[in-house]
Design an enzyme around this catalytic site. Sequence first.
Site, PDB file in Angstrom:
ATOM      1  N   ASP A 150       0.758  -1.050  -0.004  1.00 12.33           N
ATOM      2  CA  ASP A 150      -0.088   0.088   0.022  1.00 12.33           C
ATOM      3  C   ASP A 150       0.840   1.229   0.272  1.00 12.33           C
ATOM      4  O   ASP A 150       0.455   2.387   0.708  1.00 12.33           O
ATOM      5  CB  ASP A 150      -0.899  -0.047   1.101  1.00 12.33           C
ATOM      6  CG  ASP A 150      -2.098   0.839   1.077  1.00 12.33           C
ATOM      7  OD1 ASP A 150      -2.332   1.462  -0.004  1.00 12.33           O
ATOM      8  OD2 ASP A 150      -2.345   1.261   2.237  1.00 12.33           O
ATOM      9  N   SER A 168     -14.110   6.626   6.583  1.00  8.18           N
ATOM     10  CA  SER A 168     -12.671   6.678   6.476  1.00  8.18           C
ATOM     11  C   SER A 168     -12.047   7.863   6.001  1.00  8.18           C
ATOM     12  O   SER A 168     -11.137   8.431   6.379  1.00  8.18           O
ATOM     13  CB  SER A 168     -12.356   5.371   5.857  1.00  8.18           C
ATOM     14  OG  SER A 168     -12.343   4.240   6.729  1.00  8.18           O
ATOM     15  N   CYS A 219     -19.122  -1.331   7.138  1.00 10.21           N
ATOM     16  CA  CYS A 219     -19.791  -2.474   5.899  1.00 10.21           C
ATOM     17  C   CYS A 219     -19.074  -3.660   6.051  1.00 10.21           C
ATOM     18  O   CYS A 219     -19.434  -4.734   5.409  1.00 10.21           O
ATOM     19  CB  CYS A 219     -19.097  -1.686   4.736  1.00 10.21           C
ATOM     20  SG  CYS A 219     -17.551  -1.590   4.394  1.00 10.21           S
TER      21      CYS A 219
END
Length: 314
Positions: free
Chosen positions: A134, A216, A244
């Site tokens: 990431d 977020s 979610c």
Amino acid sequence: MNLAKRTKRVREEALRLGFDACGFAKAGRLETEERRLEEWLNQGRHGSMSWMENHFDKRVDPTKLVPGSKSVVSVIGSYFHPDHERQQQQVGQPKIAKYAQGRDYHKVYKKKLKKLFAFTEELLGGLNGRVFVDSAPVLDKAWAVRGGLGWIGKNSNLLNRDTGSFCFIGEMIIDAEFLYSTQVTDHCGSCTRCIDACPTNAIHEPYRVDGSKCISYHTIELKERIPEEYRDRLGEWMYGCDICQDVCPWNRDAGYTQMEDLYPRDKILDHDINFWKELDNEQYDALFEGSAMRRAKFEKYKDNVAAVAENLNR
């Protein structure tokens, strides 16, 4: 050494290092994902995350990011822990997304991937490439899907039958070939729980998320003050959001992490709103040393806490 044997050896080493699964895909341009990403950016779904527009060609084609690459080797590992189940039931306390409660996953995964790279290099008698967690323009979820590690759920998260979606992704982009994995099918079926549960309607249709509406995004990426229209929708979420994922049936029996560094840190758990309101900059830095929460600077953190305090006092 034939492709099947080298593939088996690298996968076994990945599992020994603590990853839960390892998949292999042929490096090349992601044509379908390229069209979807371009559409997403053109619609402004990325909000103020302008960095998502950078290095577009490298983002959709790893052979441009790592010249000479032939394969993308993806790994996933759960960060879910028994303590998370208890915290999930708590009400009236500020919440931190599960992924950020342990040591910064970038550091944990990068260290393990470097070991996997060194193993592969020794196994093959030489290797060129890079490891990513990431930290560069890599469509990691797309490559995990191509590597047979799961499917993309309606909330746009990677879903795996064993780990659910509470997992991190990392990859090696390298100049070696392997026996490539078979992709798995979508197992979301007619379920819409993630869509129905999102308080900001960020999942505006199945498999499509408006990042600029996500909790977020508002508690981590947005540098400005959280807009009034979203402050009450944050609920108790002080950093990130798991809504979610918490409602997803595939997370009911999600496997626990094998990596102790990803366990929730006791020092950041079970604090009431007064504790978080009184934290100063120096205390904030000390408390979240080595944590992914450091991505949100102190002023951003203070605004998040203020919004949550307003919600808890209603």
